[in-house]
Design a protein around this motif. Structure first.
Motif, PDB file in Angstrom:
ATOM      1  N   CYS A  90       0.820  -1.211   0.000  1.00 42.21           N
ATOM      2  CA  CYS A  90       0.000   0.000   0.000  1.00 42.21           C
ATOM      3  C   CYS A  90       0.857   1.265   0.000  1.00 42.21           C
ATOM      4  N   ALA A  91       2.037   1.187   0.596  1.00 40.04           N
ATOM      5  CA  ALA A  91       2.913   2.363   0.650  1.00 40.04           C
ATOM      6  C   ALA A  91       3.345   2.809  -0.741  1.00 40.04           C
ATOM      7  N   GLU A  92       3.309   1.896  -1.706  1.00 38.06           N
ATOM      8  CA  GLU A  92       3.756   2.208  -3.057  1.00 38.06           C
ATOM      9  C   GLU A  92       2.633   2.721  -3.952  1.00 38.06           C
ATOM     10  N   ILE A  93       1.429   2.851  -3.419  1.00 41.22           N
ATOM     11  CA  ILE A  93       0.285   3.299  -4.216  1.00 41.22           C
ATOM     12  C   ILE A  93       0.161   4.817  -4.127  1.00 41.22           C
ATOM     13  N   PRO A  94       0.310   5.525  -5.250  1.00 42.73           N
ATOM     14  CA  PRO A  94       0.135   6.981  -5.217  1.00 42.73           C
ATOM     15  C   PRO A  94      -1.339   7.337  -5.093  1.00 42.73           C
ATOM     16  N   LEU A  95      -1.624   8.362  -4.315  1.00 40.22           N
ATOM     17  CA  LEU A  95      -3.000   8.802  -4.110  1.00 40.22           C
ATOM     18  C   LEU A  95      -3.158  10.219  -4.659  1.00 40.22           C
ATOM     19  N   PRO A  96      -4.145  10.438  -5.515  1.00 39.91           N
ATOM     20  CA  PRO A  96      -4.325  11.772  -6.088  1.00 39.91           C
ATOM     21  C   PRO A  96      -4.975  12.730  -5.092  1.00 39.91           C
ATOM     22  N   ALA A  97      -4.769  14.010  -5.313  1.00 40.84           N
ATOM     23  CA  ALA A  97      -5.500  15.008  -4.546  1.00 40.84           C
ATOM     24  C   ALA A  97      -6.969  14.931  -4.960  1.00 40.84           C
ATOM     25  N   VAL A 110      -7.318   4.066  -8.043  1.00 41.18           N
ATOM     26  CA  VAL A 110      -6.756   3.521  -6.809  1.00 41.18           C
ATOM     27  C   VAL A 110      -7.030   2.019  -6.729  1.00 41.18           C
ATOM     28  N   CYS A 111      -8.243   1.616  -7.061  1.00 39.27           N
ATOM     29  CA  CYS A 111      -8.589   0.186  -7.036  1.00 39.27           C
ATOM     30  C   CYS A 111      -7.723  -0.604  -8.018  1.00 39.27           C
ATOM     31  N   THR A 112      -7.490  -0.043  -9.193  1.00 38.07           N
ATOM     32  CA  THR A 112      -6.668  -0.721 -10.191  1.00 38.07           C
ATOM     33  C   THR A 112      -5.224  -0.854  -9.713  1.00 38.07           C
ATOM     34  N   ARG A 113      -4.687   0.195  -9.119  1.00 38.85           N
ATOM     35  CA  ARG A 113      -3.309   0.122  -8.625  1.00 38.85           C
ATOM     36  C   ARG A 113      -3.180  -0.870  -7.475  1.00 38.85           C
ATOM     37  N   LEU A 114      -4.199  -0.926  -6.613  1.00 41.45           N
ATOM     38  CA  LEU A 114      -4.193  -1.895  -5.521  1.00 41.45           C
ATOM     39  C   LEU A 114      -4.241  -3.315  -6.078  1.00 41.45           C
ATOM     40  N   ARG A 115      -5.093  -3.534  -7.070  1.00 43.13           N
ATOM     41  CA  ARG A 115      -5.160  -4.843  -7.746  1.00 43.13           C
ATOM     42  C   ARG A 115      -3.813  -5.236  -8.315  1.00 43.13           C
ATOM     43  N   ASP A 116      -3.172  -4.328  -9.012  1.00 43.02           N
ATOM     44  CA  ASP A 116      -1.890  -4.639  -9.651  1.00 43.02           C
ATOM     45  C   ASP A 116      -0.812  -4.957  -8.618  1.00 43.02           C
ATOM     46  N   ALA A 130     -10.689 -10.745   6.635  1.00 48.75           N
ATOM     47  CA  ALA A 130     -10.977 -10.849   8.086  1.00 48.75           C
ATOM     48  C   ALA A 130      -9.920 -10.159   8.930  1.00 48.75           C
ATOM     49  N   ALA A 131      -9.285  -9.129   8.359  1.00 48.05           N
ATOM     50  CA  ALA A 131      -8.263  -8.393   9.104  1.00 48.05           C
ATOM     51  C   ALA A 131      -8.694  -6.942   9.244  1.00 48.05           C
ATOM     52  N   ALA A 132      -8.595  -6.415  10.449  1.00 51.51           N
ATOM     53  CA  ALA A 132      -8.864  -5.000  10.677  1.00 51.51           C
ATOM     54  C   ALA A 132      -7.536  -4.256  10.583  1.00 51.51           C
ATOM     55  N   PRO A 133      -7.314  -3.483   9.524  1.00 50.14           N
ATOM     56  CA  PRO A 133      -5.998  -2.883   9.319  1.00 50.14           C
ATOM     57  C   PRO A 133      -5.663  -1.841  10.374  1.00 50.14           C
ATOM     58  N   SER A 134      -4.448  -1.902  10.881  1.00 53.24           N
ATOM     59  CA  SER A 134      -3.946  -0.879  11.792  1.00 53.24           C
ATOM     60  C   SER A 134      -2.614  -0.318  11.312  1.00 53.24           C
ATOM     61  N   ASN A 135      -2.063  -0.917  10.250  1.00 53.26           N
ATOM     62  CA  ASN A 135      -0.813  -0.417   9.683  1.00 53.26           C
ATOM     63  C   ASN A 135      -1.070   0.952   9.057  1.00 53.26           C
ATOM     64  N   LEU A 136      -0.183   1.905   9.322  1.00 55.78           N
ATOM     65  CA  LEU A 136      -0.412   3.262   8.850  1.00 55.78           C
ATOM     66  C   LEU A 136      -0.408   3.360   7.332  1.00 55.78           C
ATOM     67  N   ASP A 137       0.400   2.550   6.672  1.00 50.31           N
ATOM     68  CA  ASP A 137       0.431   2.595   5.213  1.00 50.31           C
ATOM     69  C   ASP A 137      -0.868   2.065   4.609  1.00 50.31           C
ATOM     70  N   THR A 138      -1.425   1.037   5.224  1.00 56.57           N
ATOM     71  CA  THR A 138      -2.707   0.510   4.758  1.00 56.57           C
ATOM     72  C   THR A 138      -3.820   1.516   5.021  1.00 56.57           C
ATOM     73  N   LEU A 139      -3.818   2.107   6.194  1.00 54.00           N
ATOM     74  CA  LEU A 139      -4.825   3.102   6.533  1.00 54.00           C
ATOM     75  C   LEU A 139      -4.714   4.335   5.644  1.00 54.00           C
ATOM     76  N   ARG A 140      -3.510   4.622   5.176  1.00 59.66           N
ATOM     77  CA  ARG A 140      -3.309   5.769   4.278  1.00 59.66           C
ATOM     78  C   ARG A 140      -4.131   5.608   3.003  1.00 59.66           C
ATOM     79  N   VAL A 141      -4.207   4.373   2.478  1.00 56.66           N
ATOM     80  CA  VAL A 141      -4.975   4.143   1.257  1.00 56.66           C
ATOM     81  C   VAL A 141      -6.470   4.323   1.515  1.00 56.66           C
ATOM     82  N   SER A 142      -6.975   3.766   2.606  1.00 58.74           N
ATOM     83  CA  SER A 142      -8.398   3.929   2.914  1.00 58.74           C
ATOM     84  C   SER A 142      -8.720   5.390   3.217  1.00 58.74           C
ATOM     85  N   GLU A 143      -7.792   6.085   3.850  1.00 60.15           N
ATOM     86  CA  GLU A 143      -7.973   7.525   4.088  1.00 60.15           C
ATOM     87  C   GLU A 143      -8.082   8.274   2.765  1.00 60.15           C
ATOM     88  N   GLY A 144      -7.211   7.939   1.817  1.00 58.56           N
ATOM     89  CA  GLY A 144      -7.236   8.596   0.514  1.00 58.56           C
ATOM     90  C   GLY A 144      -8.522   8.297  -0.248  1.00 58.56           C
TER      91      GLY A 144
END
Length: 249
Positions: A90-97, A110-116, A130-144
């Motif tokens: 997830c840290a490697e996924i760019p998020l647009p403004a 974003v969905c396509t980049r996550l798939r790739d 079945a995982a509740a993400p707490s990693n900051l990089d993973t949460l960064r994607v859901s935040e975006g």
């Protein structure tokens, strides 16, 4: 009282990098010190060549020429390792403004980049179920993703559940493609059939399947990515936008 798994996870985000201890190999030569980064990189190597199912703490320890117990000084357990792996992707996924005029295109991107990212490592999306993400990089994607949907005028509760639906589909799609590709790679697997063979089988169905026989071409049309794009668009089309002008088209 010893630190809890939650304490140890949190410490990774708060503390600076620790100085890794040196170690020696069986022949006495120096080996690369074990660090969280080395563990993650080695785990990715195993998944890339052997698939996610092959990744265990014992298999990882063998690859690092150490014992499983030494890994627990750096990761809490296999679930913690999974979270670190998904976080690295997830840290490697760019998020647009967020752009209210292009929110649909942005979310689909974003969905396509996550798939790739998931498809680079066969089966790794299995670690997200079945995982509740707490990693900051993973949460960064859901935040975006949340910021993009809100900018598009999607009500907050709808946006929250939409992220869950979209990521669940991306995860399941990536896992299915990985399993299909692995099966196709086995030359002795007679269950892998071509579209032409599928059409022949459909044509040979009894008349109790009239619609399937009639629309066999449609049922087997398109690539897997065509179907991915269709489903993402279908999910987004069902979202009620508060701003009717925020179409993203």
């Amino acid at each position: 009282m010893p630190p809890t798994p939650q304490d140890r996870r949190a410490a990774r985000h708060q503390a600076g990098p620790a100085t890794p201890a040196g170690r020696r190999g069986p022949s006495g030569g120096r080996k690369q010190p074990i660090t969280v980064d080395l563990i993650i990189s080695t785990a990715f190597g195993i998944i890339e060549t052997e698939g996610y199912e092959a990744l265990t703490m014992r298999r990882l320890a063998v690859a690092l020429e150490t014992g499983p117990s030494s890994l627990y000084a750096h990761v809490v357990n296999k679930e913690d390792l999974d979270e670190l792996l998904i976080g690295r992707l997830c840290a490697e996924i760019p998020l647009p403004a967020p752009d209210p005029a292009a929110w649909r295109t942005q979310i689909a991107g974003v969905c396509t980049r996550l798939r790739d990212q998931y498809l680079r490592y066969p089966g790794i999306s299995q670690a997200t179920f079945a995982a509740a993400p707490s990693n900051l990089d993973t949460l960064r994607v859901s935040e975006g993703m949340l910021a993009i949907l809100l900018a598009g005028g999607i009500p907050p509760q709808v946006a929250a559940w939409a992220i869950d639906s979209l990521t669940l589909y991306v995860n399941a799609y990536s896992l299915e493609v990985s399993l299909a590709n692995r099966r196709a790679a086995r030359s002795d697997d007679g269950w892998v059939i071509s579209r032409d063979e599928m059409l022949r089988r459909i044509a040979a169905l009894p008349e109790t399947f009239p619609q399937t026989k009639r629309y066999g071409a449609e049922l087997t049309a398109g690539t897997t990515h065509d179907r991915f794009d269709f489903t993402i668009a279908l999910l987004l089309d069902g979202l009620p936008a508060a701003n009717p002008h925020s179409t993203g088209t």
